[in-house]
Write a protein that holds these residues in place. Structure first.
Motif, PDB file in Angstrom:
ATOM      1  N   VAL A 128       7.673  -3.990  12.418  1.00 21.89           N
ATOM      2  CA  VAL A 128       6.938  -4.966  13.278  1.00 21.89           C
ATOM      3  C   VAL A 128       7.872  -6.078  12.646  1.00 21.89           C
ATOM      4  O   VAL A 128       7.740  -6.464  11.460  1.00 21.89           O
ATOM      5  CB  VAL A 128       5.644  -5.157  13.427  1.00 21.89           C
ATOM      6  N   GLN A 129       8.744  -6.898  13.301  1.00 23.13           N
ATOM      7  CA  GLN A 129       9.454  -7.889  12.750  1.00 23.13           C
ATOM      8  C   GLN A 129       8.956  -9.331  13.703  1.00 23.13           C
ATOM      9  O   GLN A 129       8.997  -9.060  14.879  1.00 23.13           O
ATOM     10  CB  GLN A 129      10.914  -7.851  13.061  1.00 23.13           C
ATOM     11  N   SER A 130       8.609 -10.219  13.148  1.00 19.41           N
ATOM     12  CA  SER A 130       7.942 -11.645  13.843  1.00 19.41           C
ATOM     13  C   SER A 130       8.499 -12.706  13.006  1.00 19.41           C
ATOM     14  O   SER A 130       9.223 -12.801  12.108  1.00 19.41           O
ATOM     15  CB  SER A 130       6.646 -11.265  13.803  1.00 19.41           C
ATOM     16  N   GLY A 131       8.393 -14.024  13.542  1.00 21.36           N
ATOM     17  CA  GLY A 131       8.501 -15.087  12.925  1.00 21.36           C
ATOM     18  C   GLY A 131       9.006 -16.154  13.915  1.00 21.36           C
ATOM     19  O   GLY A 131       8.521 -16.340  15.018  1.00 21.36           O
ATOM     20  N   VAL A 132       9.785 -16.955  13.574  1.00 23.02           N
ATOM     21  CA  VAL A 132      10.266 -18.193  14.114  1.00 23.02           C
ATOM     22  C   VAL A 132      11.823 -18.250  14.102  1.00 23.02           C
ATOM     23  O   VAL A 132      12.324 -18.231  13.010  1.00 23.02           O
ATOM     24  CB  VAL A 132       9.686 -19.386  13.659  1.00 23.02           C
ATOM     25  N   LEU A 133      12.522 -18.046  15.175  1.00 22.62           N
ATOM     26  CA  LEU A 133      13.914 -18.247  15.449  1.00 22.62           C
ATOM     27  C   LEU A 133      14.312 -19.875  15.855  1.00 22.62           C
ATOM     28  O   LEU A 133      13.379 -20.573  16.443  1.00 22.62           O
ATOM     29  CB  LEU A 133      14.402 -17.339  16.433  1.00 22.62           C
ATOM     30  N   GLY A 134      15.594 -20.055  15.480  1.00 21.29           N
ATOM     31  CA  GLY A 134      16.136 -21.269  15.915  1.00 21.29           C
ATOM     32  C   GLY A 134      16.339 -21.558  17.378  1.00 21.29           C
ATOM     33  O   GLY A 134      15.944 -20.896  18.437  1.00 21.29           O
ATOM     34  N   ASP A 135      17.427 -22.685  17.614  1.00 20.91           N
ATOM     35  CA  ASP A 135      17.695 -22.796  18.911  1.00 20.91           C
ATOM     36  C   ASP A 135      18.190 -21.791  19.758  1.00 20.91           C
ATOM     37  O   ASP A 135      17.990 -21.521  20.975  1.00 20.91           O
ATOM     38  CB  ASP A 135      18.528 -24.133  19.139  1.00 20.91           C
ATOM     39  N   ASN A 136      19.185 -20.823  19.164  1.00 24.13           N
ATOM     40  CA  ASN A 136      19.949 -20.062  19.898  1.00 24.13           C
ATOM     41  C   ASN A 136      19.024 -18.580  19.650  1.00 24.13           C
ATOM     42  O   ASN A 136      19.427 -17.411  19.497  1.00 24.13           O
ATOM     43  CB  ASN A 136      21.201 -19.757  19.039  1.00 24.13           C
ATOM     44  N   TRP A 137      17.637 -18.545  19.907  1.00 23.66           N
ATOM     45  CA  TRP A 137      17.046 -17.554  19.791  1.00 23.66           C
ATOM     46  C   TRP A 137      17.037 -16.365  20.642  1.00 23.66           C
ATOM     47  O   TRP A 137      16.876 -15.159  20.294  1.00 23.66           O
ATOM     48  CB  TRP A 137      15.348 -18.201  19.735  1.00 23.66           C
ATOM     49  N   GLU A 138      17.509 -16.595  21.889  1.00 26.63           N
ATOM     50  CA  GLU A 138      17.486 -15.530  22.762  1.00 26.63           C
ATOM     51  C   GLU A 138      18.806 -14.583  22.316  1.00 26.63           C
ATOM     52  O   GLU A 138      18.566 -13.285  22.214  1.00 26.63           O
ATOM     53  CB  GLU A 138      17.894 -16.003  24.251  1.00 26.63           C
ATOM     54  N   THR A 139      19.960 -15.098  21.984  1.00 31.08           N
ATOM     55  CA  THR A 139      21.107 -14.272  21.433  1.00 31.08           C
ATOM     56  C   THR A 139      20.488 -13.644  20.100  1.00 31.08           C
ATOM     57  O   THR A 139      20.875 -12.720  19.890  1.00 31.08           O
ATOM     58  CB  THR A 139      22.309 -15.359  21.162  1.00 31.08           C
ATOM     59  N   ALA A 191       9.067 -12.219   9.042  1.00 32.41           N
ATOM     60  CA  ALA A 191       8.243 -11.372   8.717  1.00 32.41           C
ATOM     61  C   ALA A 191       8.440 -10.065   8.920  1.00 32.41           C
ATOM     62  O   ALA A 191       8.824  -9.808  10.275  1.00 32.41           O
ATOM     63  CB  ALA A 191       6.976 -11.866   9.042  1.00 32.41           C
ATOM     64  N   LEU A 192       8.583  -9.032   8.101  1.00 32.44           N
ATOM     65  CA  LEU A 192       8.543  -7.791   8.245  1.00 32.44           C
ATOM     66  C   LEU A 192       7.380  -6.858   7.844  1.00 32.44           C
ATOM     67  O   LEU A 192       7.192  -6.969   6.639  1.00 32.44           O
ATOM     68  CB  LEU A 192      10.087  -7.337   7.826  1.00 32.44           C
ATOM     69  N   GLU A 193       7.106  -5.975   8.579  1.00 34.62           N
ATOM     70  CA  GLU A 193       5.875  -4.940   8.275  1.00 34.62           C
ATOM     71  C   GLU A 193       6.574  -3.506   8.628  1.00 34.62           C
ATOM     72  O   GLU A 193       6.889  -3.216   9.761  1.00 34.62           O
ATOM     73  CB  GLU A 193       4.753  -5.476   9.171  1.00 34.62           C
ATOM     74  N   TYR A 194       6.119  -2.672   7.901  1.00 31.68           N
ATOM     75  CA  TYR A 194       6.308  -1.314   7.984  1.00 31.68           C
ATOM     76  C   TYR A 194       4.843  -0.708   7.890  1.00 31.68           C
ATOM     77  O   TYR A 194       4.136  -0.686   6.690  1.00 31.68           O
ATOM     78  CB  TYR A 194       7.176  -0.695   6.975  1.00 31.68           C
ATOM     79  N   GLU A 224       0.804  -1.208  -0.102  1.00 34.47           N
ATOM     80  CA  GLU A 224      -0.108   0.029  -0.053  1.00 34.47           C
ATOM     81  C   GLU A 224       0.956   1.287   0.014  1.00 34.47           C
ATOM     82  O   GLU A 224       1.176   1.832   1.088  1.00 34.47           O
ATOM     83  CB  GLU A 224      -1.034   0.012   1.276  1.00 34.47           C
ATOM     84  N   PRO A 225       1.365   1.737  -0.943  1.00 33.70           N
ATOM     85  CA  PRO A 225       2.361   2.850  -1.116  1.00 33.70           C
ATOM     86  C   PRO A 225       1.897   4.061  -0.287  1.00 33.70           C
ATOM     87  O   PRO A 225       0.903   4.436  -0.379  1.00 33.70           O
ATOM     88  CB  PRO A 225       2.274   3.140  -2.691  1.00 33.70           C
ATOM     89  N   GLY A 226       3.014   4.319   0.430  1.00 33.30           N
ATOM     90  CA  GLY A 226       2.733   5.569   1.430  1.00 33.30           C
ATOM     91  C   GLY A 226       2.107   5.103   2.615  1.00 33.30           C
ATOM     92  O   GLY A 226       1.992   5.899   3.593  1.00 33.30           O
ATOM     93  N   LYS A 227       1.660   3.917   3.004  1.00 32.27           N
ATOM     94  CA  LYS A 227       1.022   3.402   4.174  1.00 32.27           C
ATOM     95  C   LYS A 227       1.661   2.104   4.744  1.00 32.27           C
ATOM     96  O   LYS A 227       2.006   2.278   5.802  1.00 32.27           O
ATOM     97  CB  LYS A 227      -0.415   3.270   3.715  1.00 32.27           C
ATOM     98  N   ARG A 228       1.666   1.026   4.002  1.00 30.33           N
ATOM     99  CA  ARG A 228       2.156  -0.198   4.581  1.00 30.33           C
ATOM    100  C   ARG A 228       2.820  -0.863   3.616  1.00 30.33           C
ATOM    101  O   ARG A 228       2.428  -1.249   2.216  1.00 30.33           O
ATOM    102  CB  ARG A 228       0.634  -0.864   4.862  1.00 30.33           C
ATOM    103  N   PHE A 229       3.869  -1.731   3.944  1.00 28.21           N
ATOM    104  CA  PHE A 229       4.653  -2.691   3.166  1.00 28.21           C
ATOM    105  C   PHE A 229       5.291  -3.682   4.086  1.00 28.21           C
ATOM    106  O   PHE A 229       5.686  -3.469   5.397  1.00 28.21           O
ATOM    107  CB  PHE A 229       5.948  -1.806   2.575  1.00 28.21           C
ATOM    108  N   ALA A 230       4.997  -4.951   3.679  1.00 28.53           N
ATOM    109  CA  ALA A 230       5.179  -6.159   4.506  1.00 28.53           C
ATOM    110  C   ALA A 230       5.662  -7.400   3.443  1.00 28.53           C
ATOM    111  O   ALA A 230       5.330  -7.348   2.431  1.00 28.53           O
ATOM    112  CB  ALA A 230       4.154  -6.695   5.175  1.00 28.53           C
TER     113      ALA A 230
END
Length: 252
Positions: free
Chosen positions: A102-113, A84-87, A65-71
């Motif tokens: 907003v960044q989201s998704g699933v990280l692997g075993d070393n997710w905290e680092t 996943a990334l959303e602006y 959505e130009p000027g509003k939302r890009f993901a």
């Protein structure tokens, strides 16, 4: 086992929504403030490509959505990990814009680092975005990268980097910073990012210079991610010169 996460950052930018859109949703715009090189197919369902250190990652545009939302959302890995990334762009008075990432998704075993590294790293990249739209809007920057694994602890690395720029004592935004790199024009600028012990940045009239320390848990890598805006720039030559500089930087 994968770990779901979500990370959110808001920043107010001295730019119009249209200028912010060009910076976050086009390849040349992203190259002017983010790491690596990016390509964006401008439509929902289009593909994005991000290349760094010889590796390319692809994703699918999920909102356009130009000027509003890009993901966009990356292709899932064999272990189910994805990003996943959303602006979200919101115009404000006097031509300023609030950008929500907003960044989201699933990280692997070393997710905290990984999560902590992303959280701090985004502060540097969004700070670089703010500098780009405020000082270089409408211009395309050429990204230049260099790496030094096992460079040293944060204290050792930043003492060496700051010293090379002629800075002694605590590093603070607004300080003058000067450096000579063999084969390149002299650098004369100002510290515009001072996020130690993780990142450090210098802005000149024609470049944004960025230095990032990965942290001890991630190999004590010193990462250089610069953006050059001069008309006569030679990114390949600059990258060779910066790699030689970081390889030979006396740390310890």
């Amino acid at each position: 086992m994968g770990h779901h996460f979500e990370l959110q950052k808001d920043i107010e930018l001295a730019a119009t929504p249209e200028e912010v859109w060009d910076a976050i949703a086009t390849g040349p715009g992203i190259d002017s403030w983010f790491m690596g090189r990016s390509e964006v197919e401008p439509r929902e369902g289009g593909r994005t490509r991000f290349t760094m250190a010889g590796q390319t990652e692809e994703a699918t545009v999920t909102s356009w959505e130009p000027g509003k939302r890009f993901a966009y959302r990356s292709d899932p890995g064999p272990d189910g990990t994805f990003m996943a990334l959303e602006y979200l762009i919101e115009g404000r008075d006097q031509g300023s814009t609030v950008l929500r990432m907003v960044q989201s998704g699933v990280l692997g075993d070393n997710w905290e680092t990984e999560y902590e590294a992303m959280k701090v790293g985004w502060d540097m990249y969004l700070g670089t975005l703010a500098a780009y739209v405020a000082h270089f809007a409408g211009r395309s920057g050429a990204p230049v990268a260099a790496f030094r694994p096992g460079a040293g602890t944060p204290d050792q690395v930043w003492a060496a980097v700051a010293g090379a720029f002629g800075i002694s004592g605590p590093v603070a935004e607004g300080q003058r910073a000067r450096l000579t790199v063999d084969g390149l024009p002299p650098i004369d600028g100002v510290v515009d990012l001072a996020g130690l012990p993780t990142y450090f940045g210098v802005r000149t009239d024609d470049a944004l210079y960025r230095f990032l320390h990965s942290g001890t848990d991630r190999g004590n890598v010193l990462v250089l991610g610069h953006h050059l805006f001069a008309a006569d720039q030679d990114p390949a030559r600059a990258e060779q010169a910066w790699q030689a500089w970081v390889d030979n930087l006396a740390i310890g």
